[in-house]
Structures are given as C-alpha cells and as structure tokens.
Write an enzyme that holds these catalytic residues in place. Structure first.
Site, short mmCIF file in Angstrom:
data_model
loop_
_atom_site.label_atom_id
_atom_site.label_comp_id
_atom_site.label_asym_id
_atom_site.label_seq_id
_atom_site.Cartn_x
_atom_site.Cartn_y
_atom_site.Cartn_z
N MET A 1 17.65 21.24 8.88
CA MET A 1 18.68 22.20 8.64
C MET A 1 18.94 23.17 7.28
O MET A 1 19.67 22.03 7.02
CB MET A 1 19.59 22.59 10.32
CG MET A 1 20.09 23.88 10.58
SD MET A 1 21.27 23.13 11.59
CE MET A 1 21.52 21.59 11.06
N GLN B 1 10.51 15.64 11.59
CA GLN B 1 10.42 16.98 10.23
C GLN B 1 11.41 17.28 9.82
O GLN B 1 11.57 16.91 8.41
CB GLN B 1 9.95 18.47 11.11
CG GLN B 1 10.13 19.08 9.66
CD GLN B 1 8.82 19.24 9.10
OE1 GLN B 1 7.50 18.66 8.90
NE2 GLN B 1 8.74 19.13 7.73
N GLU B 2 12.87 16.41 10.12
CA GLU B 2 14.08 16.71 9.63
C GLU B 2 14.25 15.31 8.58
O GLU B 2 14.60 15.62 8.03
CB GLU B 2 14.94 16.70 10.91
CG GLU B 2 15.07 18.56 11.48
CD GLU B 2 15.65 19.33 10.42
OE1 GLU B 2 16.32 19.37 9.34
OE2 GLU B 2 15.58 20.85 10.86
N SER B 3 13.92 14.25 9.22
CA SER B 3 14.75 13.06 8.66
C SER B 3 13.35 11.92 8.87
O SER B 3 13.51 10.61 8.15
CB SER B 3 15.47 12.41 9.39
OG SER B 3 15.35 12.06 10.20
N TYR C 1 7.41 25.11 8.55
CA TYR C 1 9.15 24.15 9.63
C TYR C 1 8.34 24.66 11.14
O TYR C 1 7.90 23.61 12.10
CB TYR C 1 10.35 24.34 9.08
CG TYR C 1 10.87 23.83 10.19
CD1 TYR C 1 11.66 22.57 9.59
CD2 TYR C 1 11.36 24.31 11.52
CE1 TYR C 1 12.93 21.55 10.02
CE2 TYR C 1 13.19 23.59 12.26
CZ TYR C 1 13.56 22.46 11.95
OH TYR C 1 14.25 21.88 12.06
#
Length: 341
Positions: free
Chosen positions: A1, A71-73, A173
């Site tokens: 985000m 995807q974020e981390s 994303y």
C-alpha cells in the site's frame, strides 16, 4: 500500500466458519477444519483465515489476502521492513492509514504494523471495507480489483478514475495479485470417491467462489449472463451481463455434464430426474435438491447435496458459489424435494 486512504465508513462483519468435507464413496465421513488456504507461513495462516472469516463479503477469500501479502512483503516479518514511501510491516501500512485500521488483535498489549496478527487483521478490515465500497460504488467490474486498487493507490484515486487508476504500479499490483491467488487456494471441499454424484460434486466444488450470474454458465464453464427485467440486477444495474459466473441450474448442468447431460433450467432438471425421487433421510452426495413457489412449474432453485446437511449451490445475484446449510440455503417452506440423476 503506497498511499494513505481517508476515513472509510464503518462496516458490519459476520463471522462465518469455513466448511471442509472429505467425502468418501460411503458418503458417511465428514470432518470440519479451516481449509481454503495453502502455501503460506504457519504464523500467517490462522490470521489470514480469521481475517477472511470476519468479513461479510465472500470476495475476501483467504487466497486473496495471501496473494496480497506475498505482493506487499513476501510474508516478511522483519522488524525493520519499511518501503521507500514509508509503508511498514508485512501488510505495508502507511502510518496514517494504520491509525485507522490497526488494533491489538494478537492481544500482546501493543498495536503494531509489524505484529503479524495485528497487520493481517487490519489488512482484512481495510480490504473488507474497500470491497464493500466497490460493490456499492456503481463502478461495475470486479470488486476485488477495485478494492486492491484502493489499497494500493487510495479509494479516492479509484473514484477519480472511475475504476482502476491508470498508474502502471497499481495496474501491475492488481493483476499480479489476482493471477497469483491460485497457488494459495486450498480445497474448501475435498471430495474423494468414484460414484457419479461424488464426481459431480467434485466438479462443482472447483467453482466455489465464482460469482452468481443470472443466465450465465455453460457445460464449458462460467460465462456472462443477462438481465430479463426482473433478475440479474444489483444496486439497480445489470450485473449479470458483465459478470462471468453461474446461476443455480447451469452449475448443476456443468457438474453432471461428463456423466449425464441434464437440461438447462431447474424445473427441467427436476422433470428429467424425477423418476428417482429421494427423501431427505436418504440423501447422498450429488443428489439434486429443489425449491419451488408452487408445484413443478414453480421450481426456481436447484442445489447439489454436499453431505453433512449442507448443499453446494449458486444462490443469487451478489453472492458466489458456496457451501451452505441445507436448512437455511433457501426458505425452508419452499423446499420441494430431491432427486438422484
């Protein structure tokens, strides 16, 4: 985000369990567990399932949350994980956004974006709210895609663009998360056995989570449907024509197509199988259950019996293919009977 999001309206949550059945040829064994998720680190698994179950929107599947965390981390638990933009923790919350969604969900006395439980539950709350906004927005399209875009770019950017914003990062994303969900999907319904009904249920169970679409679906798979002046509408718009999915009878037709080519509508499916009427105390996996507004001509819904007093069905516009208790899947007083194809 990557961007903070403004205050979003509060939402009501309904806690629901996930049913996982192992069905054998005897149709006699069934065990409950928290299925629907695979391929995630052990410390993330219970929180992902809890976050998914706490959301009233079925679109927030465990696999969606898992793919988003990937995807974020990459499921990082590093206490020093901070993005160049300042997003923190495994779910990559900006500080201002964390102030809105963060809680002490793991009960350790701190509210931290670096605590797995706090982070995943906050991710689930925010995504659940965004999905609700997407479904109520009138923008059309896939609510999951719009919610993911809102998580990445902010809901204001989604509204301003009238859909997924034209930012390469946000478009990548959304596409990456949706395309990677499959590898995290565990079986909600694990079906084993060789009987015709078991095979039909196994085929139908592969469609759990696929949207309902009035008039949609064929023996080859989900398709967009149509609106007929009464059916197929959601929030005043024709949802069916832009939603690839199933209605109740197309799902049943698809389920049985490799062993028996049933007709298209629920009423016709009853007529085609009524020579083998089954009482409720004799139900087997794969039997067809019907609901009616009055007589054979009034049959309006069909479902597959899934064992343990549950059914697998495509319920109505705005819902997905799902497992449900037989007693409450449709109005109890409108239950018409069961047949065995």
């Amino acid at each position: 985000m990557r961007a903070a999001i403004g205050v979003i309206a509060a939402f009501a949550v309904a806690v629901a369990g996930v049913v996982s059945l192992v069905l054998l040829d005897s149709d006699a064994q069934a065990t409950g567990s928290a299925g629907g998720l695979t391929g995630v680190p052990d410390e993330f698994r219970p929180w992902i399932l809890r976050a998914s179950h706490a959301c009233q929107h079925p679109e927030l599947a465990p696999a969606l949350l898992a793919a988003q965390l990937q995807q974020e981390s990459g499921f990082s638990t590093s206490s020093s994980l901070v993005s160049p933009a300042g997003a923190q923790g495994p779910a990559q919350f900006m500080p201002a956004t964390w102030d809105t969604w963060g809680r002490d969900d793991d009960g350790n006395g701190t509210i931290s974006p670096y605590d797995v439980g706090d982070a995943v539950m906050a991710q689930g709350r925010m995504m659940c709210s965004l999905i609700g906004h997407a479904k109520e927005s009138g923008l059309g399209g896939d609510a999951r895609s719009l919610a993911l875009a809102g998580y990445n770019a902010g809901w204001g950017a989604v509204e301003a663009a009238g859909g997924i914003p034209p930012y390469p990062e946000t478009q990548h994303y959304v596409a990456t998360i949706l395309s990677s969900m499959k590898k995290f999907e565990g079986a909600l319904l694990a079906v084993s056995g060789s009987k015709k009904g078991v095979g039909a249920l196994r085929r139908a169970s592969s469609q759990i989570g696929t949207p309902y679409s009035w008039g949609g679906g064929s023996p080859n798979g989900p398709t967009p449907g149509f609106c007929d002046g009464t059916n197929g509408y959601l929030n005043g718009r024709c949802s069916a024509s832009v939603t690839a999915g199933w209605d109740c009878s197309s799902l049943v037709q698809y389920a049985y197509w490799t062993s028996r080519q049933l007709p298209r509508t629920a009423a016709d499916q009853y007529r085609a199988t009524s020579e083998r009427s089954i009482s409720r105390d004799q139900l087997r996996v794969g039997d067809l259950l019907f609901w009616s507004h009055g007589g054979t001509s009034g049959i309006y819904h069909v479902a597959l019996y899934a064992g343990n007093s549950t059914v697998l069905h495509a319920p109505r516009t705005g819902k997905d293919v799902q497992l449900a208790p037989l007693a409450s899947a449709m109005p109890a007083g409108e239950y018409y009977g069961a047949t065995r194809p």
